[in-house]
Design a protein around this motif. Sequence first.
Motif, PDB file in Angstrom:
ATOM      1  N   ALA A  33     -66.385 -82.464 -78.006  1.00  0.00           N
ATOM      2  CA  ALA A  33     -67.464 -83.452 -78.024  1.00  0.00           C
ATOM      3  C   ALA A  33     -67.991 -83.617 -76.610  1.00  0.00           C
ATOM      4  CB  ALA A  33     -66.982 -84.796 -78.555  1.00  0.00           C
ATOM      5  N   MET A  34     -69.234 -84.050 -76.514  1.00  0.00           N
ATOM      6  CA  MET A  34     -69.812 -84.395 -75.208  1.00  0.00           C
ATOM      7  C   MET A  34     -70.581 -85.693 -75.357  1.00  0.00           C
ATOM      8  SD  MET A  34     -70.961 -80.745 -73.561  1.00  0.00           S
ATOM      9  CE  MET A  34     -71.079 -81.399 -71.882  1.00  0.00           C
ATOM     10  N   GLY A  35     -70.833 -86.326 -74.239  1.00  0.00           N
ATOM     11  CA  GLY A  35     -71.520 -87.599 -74.339  1.00  0.00           C
ATOM     12  C   GLY A  35     -72.084 -88.062 -73.017  1.00  0.00           C
ATOM     13  N   TRP A  36     -72.771 -89.189 -73.101  1.00  0.00           N
ATOM     14  CA  TRP A  36     -73.357 -89.823 -71.930  1.00  0.00           C
ATOM     15  C   TRP A  36     -72.876 -91.264 -71.837  1.00  0.00           C
ATOM     16  CZ3 TRP A  36     -76.171 -87.204 -68.377  1.00  0.00           C
ATOM     17  CH2 TRP A  36     -76.680 -85.952 -68.751  1.00  0.00           C
ATOM     18  N   TYR A  37     -72.523 -91.662 -70.644  1.00  0.00           N
ATOM     19  CA  TYR A  37     -72.150 -93.033 -70.339  1.00  0.00           C
ATOM     20  C   TYR A  37     -73.030 -93.475 -69.176  1.00  0.00           C
ATOM     21  CZ  TYR A  37     -68.005 -92.353 -73.218  1.00  0.00           C
ATOM     22  OH  TYR A  37     -67.164 -92.111 -74.273  1.00  0.00           O
ATOM     23  N   SER A  56     -72.240 -84.460 -85.077  1.00  0.00           N
ATOM     24  CA  SER A  56     -72.208 -85.865 -85.454  1.00  0.00           C
ATOM     25  C   SER A  56     -72.428 -86.731 -84.217  1.00  0.00           C
ATOM     26  CB  SER A  56     -70.862 -86.196 -86.098  1.00  0.00           C
ATOM     27  OG  SER A  56     -70.786 -87.549 -86.434  1.00  0.00           O
ATOM     28  N   ALA A  57     -73.478 -87.550 -84.245  1.00  0.00           N
ATOM     29  CA  ALA A  57     -73.855 -88.351 -83.076  1.00  0.00           C
ATOM     30  C   ALA A  57     -73.540 -89.826 -83.283  1.00  0.00           C
ATOM     31  CB  ALA A  57     -75.335 -88.172 -82.778  1.00  0.00           C
ATOM     32  N   ASN A  58     -73.268 -90.485 -82.160  1.00  0.00           N
ATOM     33  CA  ASN A  58     -72.975 -91.908 -82.168  1.00  0.00           C
ATOM     34  C   ASN A  58     -73.718 -92.541 -80.996  1.00  0.00           C
ATOM     35  OD1 ASN A  58     -71.436 -94.361 -82.825  1.00  0.00           O
ATOM     36  ND2 ASN A  58     -70.398 -93.976 -80.876  1.00  0.00           N
ATOM     37  N   TYR A  59     -74.344 -93.697 -81.237  1.00  0.00           N
ATOM     38  CA  TYR A  59     -75.154 -94.338 -80.209  1.00  0.00           C
ATOM     39  C   TYR A  59     -74.748 -95.789 -79.993  1.00  0.00           C
ATOM     40  CZ  TYR A  59     -78.367 -90.412 -80.951  1.00  0.00           C
ATOM     41  OH  TYR A  59     -78.927 -89.158 -81.056  1.00  0.00           O
ATOM     42  N   ALA A  60     -74.916 -96.251 -78.763  1.00  0.00           N
ATOM     43  CA  ALA A  60     -74.793 -97.678 -78.500  1.00  0.00           C
ATOM     44  C   ALA A  60     -75.958 -98.390 -79.188  1.00  0.00           C
ATOM     45  CB  ALA A  60     -74.847 -97.937 -76.997  1.00  0.00           C
ATOM     46  N   ASP A  61     -75.705 -99.603 -79.665  1.00  0.00           N
ATOM     47  CA  ASP A  61     -76.758-100.347 -80.356  1.00  0.00           C
ATOM     48  C   ASP A  61     -78.007-100.516 -79.486  1.00  0.00           C
ATOM     49  OD1 ASP A  61     -74.502-102.616 -82.132  1.00  0.00           O
ATOM     50  OD2 ASP A  61     -75.211-100.601 -82.610  1.00  0.00           O
ATOM     51  N   VAL A  63     -79.454 -98.555 -77.542  1.00  0.00           N
ATOM     52  CA  VAL A  63     -80.322 -97.374 -77.379  1.00  0.00           C
ATOM     53  C   VAL A  63     -80.725 -96.736 -78.697  1.00  0.00           C
ATOM     54  CG1 VAL A  63     -79.240 -96.936 -75.138  1.00  0.00           C
ATOM     55  CG2 VAL A  63     -78.491 -95.631 -77.142  1.00  0.00           C
ATOM     56  N   LYS A  64     -80.191 -97.238 -79.799  1.00  0.00           N
ATOM     57  CA  LYS A  64     -80.518 -96.661 -81.107  1.00  0.00           C
ATOM     58  C   LYS A  64     -82.020 -96.702 -81.351  1.00  0.00           C
ATOM     59  CE  LYS A  64     -76.214 -97.444 -83.644  1.00  0.00           C
ATOM     60  NZ  LYS A  64     -75.515 -98.269 -84.662  1.00  0.00           N
ATOM     61  N   GLY A  65     -82.546 -95.579 -81.831  1.00  0.00           N
ATOM     62  CA  GLY A  65     -83.972 -95.500 -82.104  1.00  0.00           C
ATOM     63  C   GLY A  65     -84.810 -95.117 -80.892  1.00  0.00           C
ATOM     64  N   ARG A  66     -84.208 -95.150 -79.713  1.00  0.00           N
ATOM     65  CA  ARG A  66     -84.945 -94.794 -78.489  1.00  0.00           C
ATOM     66  C   ARG A  66     -84.407 -93.532 -77.833  1.00  0.00           C
ATOM     67  NH1 ARG A  66     -84.769 -98.070 -74.161  1.00  0.00           N
ATOM     68  NH2 ARG A  66     -82.701 -98.909 -74.641  1.00  0.00           N
ATOM     69  N   PHE A  67     -83.086 -93.347 -77.899  1.00  0.00           N
ATOM     70  CA  PHE A  67     -82.448 -92.199 -77.255  1.00  0.00           C
ATOM     71  C   PHE A  67     -81.973 -91.213 -78.323  1.00  0.00           C
ATOM     72  CE2 PHE A  67     -80.778 -94.465 -73.162  1.00  0.00           C
ATOM     73  CZ  PHE A  67     -82.055 -94.946 -72.922  1.00  0.00           C
ATOM     74  N   THR A  68     -81.992 -89.925 -77.966  1.00  0.00           N
ATOM     75  CA  THR A  68     -81.486 -88.881 -78.855  1.00  0.00           C
ATOM     76  C   THR A  68     -80.611 -87.929 -78.059  1.00  0.00           C
ATOM     77  OG1 THR A  68     -83.490 -88.986 -80.219  1.00  0.00           O
ATOM     78  CG2 THR A  68     -82.083 -87.050 -80.469  1.00  0.00           C
ATOM     79  N   ILE A  69     -79.386 -87.722 -78.543  1.00  0.00           N
ATOM     80  CA  ILE A  69     -78.469 -86.799 -77.902  1.00  0.00           C
ATOM     81  C   ILE A  69     -78.433 -85.506 -78.707  1.00  0.00           C
ATOM     82  CG2 ILE A  69     -76.433 -87.649 -79.158  1.00  0.00           C
ATOM     83  CD1 ILE A  69     -74.814 -87.209 -76.559  1.00  0.00           C
ATOM     84  N   SER A  70     -78.337 -84.382 -77.990  1.00  0.00           N
ATOM     85  CA  SER A  70     -78.228 -83.086 -78.657  1.00  0.00           C
ATOM     86  C   SER A  70     -77.299 -82.186 -77.858  1.00  0.00           C
ATOM     87  CB  SER A  70     -79.599 -82.444 -78.832  1.00  0.00           C
ATOM     88  OG  SER A  70     -80.256 -82.293 -77.597  1.00  0.00           O
ATOM     89  N   LEU A  71     -76.683 -81.241 -78.547  1.00  0.00           N
ATOM     90  CA  LEU A  71     -75.686 -80.363 -77.937  1.00  0.00           C
ATOM     91  C   LEU A  71     -76.005 -78.921 -78.283  1.00  0.00           C
ATOM     92  CD1 LEU A  71     -72.889 -79.904 -76.562  1.00  0.00           C
ATOM     93  CD2 LEU A  71     -71.871 -80.259 -78.822  1.00  0.00           C
ATOM     94  N   ASP A  72     -76.005 -78.073 -77.266  1.00  0.00           N
ATOM     95  CA  ASP A  72     -76.127 -76.632 -77.456  1.00  0.00           C
ATOM     96  C   ASP A  72     -74.777 -76.032 -77.111  1.00  0.00           C
ATOM     97  OD1 ASP A  72     -76.580 -73.869 -77.214  1.00  0.00           O
ATOM     98  OD2 ASP A  72     -78.687 -74.178 -76.720  1.00  0.00           O
ATOM     99  N   ASN A  73     -73.984 -75.724 -78.146  1.00  0.00           N
ATOM    100  CA  ASN A  73     -72.623 -75.213 -77.922  1.00  0.00           C
ATOM    101  C   ASN A  73     -72.646 -73.885 -77.183  1.00  0.00           C
ATOM    102  OD1 ASN A  73     -70.204 -76.692 -78.975  1.00  0.00           O
ATOM    103  ND2 ASN A  73     -71.524 -76.878 -80.758  1.00  0.00           N
ATOM    104  N   ALA A  74     -73.567 -73.034 -77.534  1.00  0.00           N
ATOM    105  CA  ALA A  74     -73.618 -71.702 -76.928  1.00  0.00           C
ATOM    106  C   ALA A  74     -73.899 -71.773 -75.437  1.00  0.00           C
ATOM    107  CB  ALA A  74     -74.666 -70.850 -77.628  1.00  0.00           C
ATOM    108  N   LYS A  75     -74.785 -72.687 -75.049  1.00  0.00           N
ATOM    109  CA  LYS A  75     -75.131 -72.833 -73.633  1.00  0.00           C
ATOM    110  C   LYS A  75     -74.211 -73.815 -72.919  1.00  0.00           C
ATOM    111  CE  LYS A  75     -80.037 -71.755 -74.151  1.00  0.00           C
ATOM    112  NZ  LYS A  75     -81.424 -72.225 -73.945  1.00  0.00           N
TER     113      LYS A  75
END
Length: 123
Positions: A33-37, A56-61, A63-75
């Motif tokens: 998993a990866m994430g931002w703090y 599977s993504a999880n957001y702090a309340d 930032v929900k609806g404003r921020f989007t996290i994405s992961l490129d496993n290959a890169k």
Amino acid sequence: QVRLVESGGGLVQPGGSLRLFCAASGSIFRINAMGWYRQGTGKQRELVATITSGGSANYADSVKGRFTISLDNAKKMVYLQMNSLKPEDTAVYYCNADLDALRVGHAFRDDYWGQGTQVTVSS
């Protein structure tokens, strides 16, 4: 040795957008998993968003609806698209990775952090 390097921070006006990037490098066997703090001045570090290798993504309340996290496993990169930014989003943003790193031929699961990138939202 595993290294996380963030980029993309900067100064933006309220209502604006920024995209953060984090690249993982080194002897990585598997990303779990990866994430931002983030940590504002005088505040504790808090979770912004996380994403598993399965997407599977999880957001702090806040930032929900404003921020989007994405992961490129290959890169081995994680991104944070931040829209409708507010002054209270101002903070140092840190990339985090839960991954299996190779050491002496074996995989060891551990937690890694980047050095942080400053995001300032101000008019």
